[in-house]
Design an enzyme around this catalytic site. Structure first.
Site, PDB file in Angstrom:
ATOM      1  N   LYS A  35      -2.107  11.758  -7.834  1.00  0.00           N
ATOM      2  CA  LYS A  35      -1.743  10.704  -8.681  1.00  0.00           C
ATOM      3  C   LYS A  35      -2.688  10.660  -9.996  1.00  0.00           C
ATOM      4  O   LYS A  35      -2.246  10.215 -10.719  1.00  0.00           O
ATOM      5  CB  LYS A  35      -2.102   9.376  -7.690  1.00  0.00           C
ATOM      6  N   ARG A 110      -1.467  -3.102  -4.834  1.00  0.00           N
ATOM      7  CA  ARG A 110      -1.935  -2.443  -3.480  1.00  0.00           C
ATOM      8  C   ARG A 110      -1.260  -3.350  -2.360  1.00  0.00           C
ATOM      9  O   ARG A 110      -1.449  -2.901  -1.145  1.00  0.00           O
ATOM     10  CB  ARG A 110      -3.318  -2.224  -3.518  1.00  0.00           C
ATOM     11  N   ARG A 149     -13.650  18.207  -2.508  1.00  0.00           N
ATOM     12  CA  ARG A 149     -13.908  17.133  -3.835  1.00  0.00           C
ATOM     13  C   ARG A 149     -15.398  17.116  -3.965  1.00  0.00           C
ATOM     14  O   ARG A 149     -16.215  16.860  -3.197  1.00  0.00           O
ATOM     15  CB  ARG A 149     -13.124  15.853  -3.615  1.00  0.00           C
ATOM     16  N   ARG A 182     -18.759  14.321  -2.286  1.00  0.00           N
ATOM     17  CA  ARG A 182     -18.446  12.988  -1.899  1.00  0.00           C
ATOM     18  C   ARG A 182     -18.626  12.621  -0.593  1.00  0.00           C
ATOM     19  O   ARG A 182     -18.541  13.601   0.296  1.00  0.00           O
ATOM     20  CB  ARG A 182     -17.062  12.511  -2.257  1.00  0.00           C
ATOM     21  N   ARG A 193      -9.247   7.372   6.061  1.00  0.00           N
ATOM     22  CA  ARG A 193      -8.809   6.967   5.007  1.00  0.00           C
ATOM     23  C   ARG A 193      -7.255   6.835   4.785  1.00  0.00           C
ATOM     24  O   ARG A 193      -6.675   6.194   4.122  1.00  0.00           O
ATOM     25  CB  ARG A 193      -9.451   7.609   3.732  1.00  0.00           C
TER      26      ARG A 193
HETATM   27  P1  AMP Z   1     -10.228   2.892  -5.529  1.00  0.00           P
HETATM   28  O1  AMP Z   1     -10.812   3.729  -6.892  1.00  0.00           O
HETATM   29  O2  AMP Z   1      -8.605   2.782  -5.776  1.00  0.00           O
HETATM   30  O3  AMP Z   1     -10.414   3.282  -4.023  1.00  0.00           O
HETATM   31  O4  AMP Z   1     -10.698   1.450  -5.742  1.00  0.00           O
HETATM   32  C1  AMP Z   1     -12.002   1.113  -5.417  1.00  0.00           C
HETATM   33  C2  AMP Z   1     -12.148  -0.091  -4.778  1.00  0.00           C
HETATM   34  O5  AMP Z   1     -11.804  -1.175  -5.747  1.00  0.00           O
HETATM   35  C3  AMP Z   1     -11.482  -0.523  -3.557  1.00  0.00           C
HETATM   36  O6  AMP Z   1     -12.400   0.043  -2.442  1.00  0.00           O
HETATM   37  C4  AMP Z   1     -11.426  -2.119  -3.628  1.00  0.00           C
HETATM   38  O7  AMP Z   1     -12.565  -2.624  -3.259  1.00  0.00           O
HETATM   39  C5  AMP Z   1     -10.982  -2.332  -5.237  1.00  0.00           C
HETATM   40  N1  AMP Z   1      -9.681  -2.315  -5.536  1.00  0.00           N
HETATM   41  C6  AMP Z   1      -9.004  -1.265  -6.054  1.00  0.00           C
HETATM   42  N2  AMP Z   1      -7.730  -1.525  -6.209  1.00  0.00           N
HETATM   43  C7  AMP Z   1      -7.502  -2.792  -5.620  1.00  0.00           C
HETATM   44  C8  AMP Z   1      -6.342  -3.631  -5.436  1.00  0.00           C
HETATM   45  N3  AMP Z   1      -4.939  -3.166  -5.956  1.00  0.00           N
HETATM   46  N4  AMP Z   1      -6.568  -4.772  -4.631  1.00  0.00           N
HETATM   47  C9  AMP Z   1      -7.630  -4.965  -4.002  1.00  0.00           C
HETATM   48  N5  AMP Z   1      -8.908  -4.449  -4.240  1.00  0.00           N
HETATM   49  C10 AMP Z   1      -8.773  -3.029  -5.093  1.00  0.00           C
END
Ligand code: AMP
Length: 274
Positions: A35, A110, A149, A182, A193
């Protein structure tokens, strides 16, 4: 190669000069679906701005802004930031200019509540989403992708030991810092995950399916193939309008990269994950 063909068609079909394509997309897809890479490629080829929630949050946390302090405890614990806060942060970035020029949202919405918040915001501003693009990929393939990764601890660039190695082993192409594997690249962690992602995204997919906005793109092949399929979708839906043929800019931009990279986009492979 398919990527050149797809891009050349887009450029040739491209918007009339002066009349910008305004595509307002949400990108969905599990971690490892490609993505982030697709978003970089679309940003490059269509000029759509890529807004990644995770990136925005990490940036704010790093800079210790008021917002950063508010979201830090959630982000650092991998918990979802409360819906109201996420909606406020993301809609604030959907400025009139971005609503006019188009955007791709990645990592937002989300939850269904966030999706409703986004819909309400757009409706209040006389607009709506063009569509939702969901990149799909079987779990087995996602596991293979995610398990190799590497990440740059300094600039967040993401690499893959097999699919997208850095030029110099273990060194970030972008900033020269050391790469690390990672900690979420362990099989069990990956499985978990992916499970969490499925549980989380199912209601969201259902929501967008009901609103007739959902379009699936097969993300199993290379990133070039995913881009070509996405472009085909955009054309099929009439989201990329026919325009003057053979614009010079198209030829120049496409022929400059015979190596298969999309204006260098392939080097920014998944600037963040997913
Ligand atoms: P990601 O890089 O998408 O894994 O996001 C990293 C962190 O940001 C997640 O673990 C959440 O704590 C927060 N986060 C990102 N997008 C959202 C969302 N749409 N709603 C709530 N928390 C988010």
């Amino acid at each position: 190669p398919p990527v050149d063909a797809a891009l050349r068609r887009v450029y040739e079909a491209g918007p009339d000069p002066g009349a910008a394509v305004s595509l307002r997309f949400v990108l969905l897809g599990p971690p490892g679906s490609g993505k982030g890479t697709l978003a970089s490629q679309l940003q490059e080829s269509l000029g759509l701005e890529h807004l990644s929630t995770g990136e925005i949050f990490r940036h704010e946390v790093k800079r210790k802004t008021a917002l950063g302090r508010q979201v830090e405890r959630y982000v650092s614990n991998g918990q979802l930031v409360p819906d109201d806060l996420v909606v406020a942060v993301m809609t604030k970035r959907l400025t009139p200019a971005r609503r006019r020029k188009g955007f791709m949202l990645d990592g937002f919405p989300r939850t269904v509540a966030q999706a409703q918040g986004l819909d309400t915001f757009l409706r209040q501003h006389g607009t709506s989403l063009t569509g939702v693009i969901a990149l799909t990929c079987p779990a087995a393939r996602l596991i293979v992708r995610l398990s190799g990764r590497q990440v740059c601890g300094t600039c967040d660039a993401i690499y893959h030991v097999r699919r997208m190695p850095p030029t110099r082993k273990g060194v970030c192409d972008r900033c020269g810092a050391a790469l690390t594997v990672r900690k979420d690249a362990q099989i069990d962690t990956i499985r978990k995950r992916l499970r969490v992602d499925r549980t989380e995204s199912a209601p969201l997919m259902a929501y967008y399916r009901r609103s007739k906005l959902l379009h699936r793109v097969d993300g199993r092949g290379t990133s070039e193939q995913a881009l070509a399929k996405t472009m085909a979708l955009l054309r099929r839906e009439g989201w990329v309008r026919p325009g003057p043929q053979g614009r010079p800019i198209a030829e120049a931009r496409v022929s400059a990269h015979q190596d298969g990279s999309v204006n260098g986009a392939s080097r920014s492979f998944g600037r963040r994950g997913g």
